[in-house]
Design an enzyme around this catalytic site. Structure first.
Site, PDB file in Angstrom:
ATOM      1  N   THR A   1       0.829  -1.217   0.000  1.00 54.00           N
ATOM      2  CA  THR A   1       0.000   0.000   0.000  1.00 54.00           C
ATOM      3  C   THR A   1       0.852   1.250   0.000  1.00 54.00           C
ATOM      4  O   THR A   1       0.518   2.236  -0.670  1.00 54.00           O
ATOM      5  CB  THR A   1      -0.916  -0.008   1.254  1.00 54.00           C
TER       6      THR A   1
ATOM      7  N   LYS B   1      -0.388  -9.107  12.119  1.00 55.17           N
ATOM      8  CA  LYS B   1      -1.258  -8.040  11.617  1.00 55.17           C
ATOM      9  C   LYS B   1      -2.618  -8.276  12.251  1.00 55.17           C
ATOM     10  O   LYS B   1      -3.219  -9.332  12.061  1.00 55.17           O
ATOM     11  CB  LYS B   1      -1.352  -8.064  10.095  1.00 55.17           C
TER      12      LYS B   1
ATOM     13  N   THR C   1       1.519  -4.669   4.089  1.00 55.69           N
ATOM     14  CA  THR C   1       1.280  -5.146   5.456  1.00 55.69           C
ATOM     15  C   THR C   1       0.674  -6.554   5.485  1.00 55.69           C
ATOM     16  O   THR C   1       0.810  -7.255   6.488  1.00 55.69           O
ATOM     17  CB  THR C   1       0.324  -4.195   6.215  1.00 55.69           C
ATOM     18  N   ASP C   2       0.012  -6.956   4.394  1.00 55.16           N
ATOM     19  CA  ASP C   2      -0.725  -8.235   4.440  1.00 55.16           C
ATOM     20  C   ASP C   2       0.173  -9.421   4.786  1.00 55.16           C
ATOM     21  O   ASP C   2      -0.216 -10.282   5.576  1.00 55.16           O
ATOM     22  CB  ASP C   2      -1.416  -8.514   3.099  1.00 55.16           C
TER      23      ASP C   2
END
Ligand code: ASP
Length: 345
Positions: free
Chosen positions: A17, A167, A95-96
């Site tokens: 992102t 996460k 981040t995933d």
């Protein structure tokens, strides 16, 4: 300590992102900012830090594969050979799957002696209220000045150990949490690092070893899981399975019992490790009959490793050996702080 005129860090971009732009043809975000465009989003005034730039991937991290972890570790090795006086490395990443990549780099690069800092954003850096510029600056601060000698995730003002992070939030700026015992530091006016972290040590000789067996499966147990799935996984050529059990590592042993499948998988040479669906606490297969049964047929315990860290660790271990005693022994060694309760040396 280094003089402030002499600070070199390296930024490796991989997408996510933080580097994303809105693509009107698909009406969705995709990575698109170059490393220069990303750096243009940062406030000026870091003249005493030289940032060496490497654009490695333009990936949404949902598309990251184990070979990308290996390529990232190789890129860090090459940069370190090229520029041996680096103070630290920053990796911008989606981040995933950041926790998987950061855990993989932790196992593949040990004794780096300097920070390898993963960061990213919840909102693209191209948006004015993005968290990307702040996270990137924080990551630069830790890489350049932090008294830290391990791989970490810097996000929303917190410094987490790479192998002990999850996460946990999709929308909030506070995307990541550390599992027990706590984060390894925070960023405030100063960089505050806790005693549980590994300190910077430039005298160490880094060990790079990105061998990996990418045939490790992660299976989440749920009520009604058909146990035949284990046989299918083995038939597909998997050499290791992390079974994410309930609570302290419990699995069904009555209707739809998983234990027969575990035994069969182990008999066929597959390694089975039980982790927990809970983020806090540790697997203890000796408490309940439904845990003990898994232990008695030969499943190993992930102790308090996250399923992500356990998956990456088993893949890394099986990249080195398939000898059962050695696999068991290596899974019990706390290499890079992936288990909380054994002191780091
Ligand atoms: N899908 C994005 C990625 O992981 C999400 C993010 O970066 O926050 O690449």
């Amino acid at each position: 300590m280094v003089s402030e005129e002499n600070i070199k860090i390296c930024l490796i971009t991989t997408g996510g992102t933080i580097s994303s732009i809105y693509d009107s043809s698909t009406q969705a975000l995709r990575p698109g900012l170059s490393v220069e465009e990303l750096l243009e989003r940062l406030p000026k005034g870091m003249s005493n830090i030289e940032v060496i730039k490497r654009e490695l991937f333009q990936l949404d991290s949902a598309n990251a594969q184990p070979h990308h972890w290996q390529e990232l570790a190789s890129a860090i090795k090459d940069i370190n050979e090229e520029i041996p006086d680096l103070q630290g490395i920053v990796v911008s990443h989606g981040t995933d799957t950041m926790t998987y990549s950061a855990a993989a780099v932790s196992f593949m690069i040990q004794d780096f002696g300097r920070p390898i800092v993963f960061t990213g954003a919840q909102i693209p850096a191209s948006v004015p209220w993005s968290d990307g510029p702040r996270n990137l600056l924080d990551a630069f601060r830790v890489a350049a000045f932090g008294d830290l000698g391990e791989t970490c995730i810097v996000f929303n003002g917190e410094i987490h150990r790479a192998t002990r992070t999850k996460k946990v939030r999709v929308n909030s700026y506070d995307a990541f949490d550390s599992m027990d015992p706590s984060s390894i530091g925070i960023l405030a006016r100063d960089i505050i690092l806790y005693d549980n972290r590994k300190k910077r040590d430039h005298s160490l000789l880094p060990r790079f070893d990105n061998r990996l067996d990418d045939h490790v499966f992660l299976l989440k147990v749920f009520p009604g899981l058909p146990p035949q799935i284990l046989g299918r996984i083995v038939d597909m050529g998997y050499h290791g399975i992390i079974i994410e059990g309930f609570g302290s590592g419990n699995v069904p042993t009555d209707e739809n019992a998983l234990t027969g499948g575990i035994l069969q998988a182990i008999d066929q040479g597959c390694f089975v490790v039980v982790s927990s669906q809970c983020a806090f606490g540790q697997v203890d297969l000796s408490i309940y009959e439904v845990g003990r049964a898994a232990m008695e047929v030969g499943a190993m315990s992930a102790y308090d490793m996250s399923s992500e860290a356990a998956l990456v660790k088993l893949a890394w271990v099986l990249g080195h050996t398939s000898e059962p005693d050695r696999v068991q022994e290596m899974m019990r060694i706390n290499y890079v702080g992936e288990m909380s309760y054994i002191e780091l040396t």
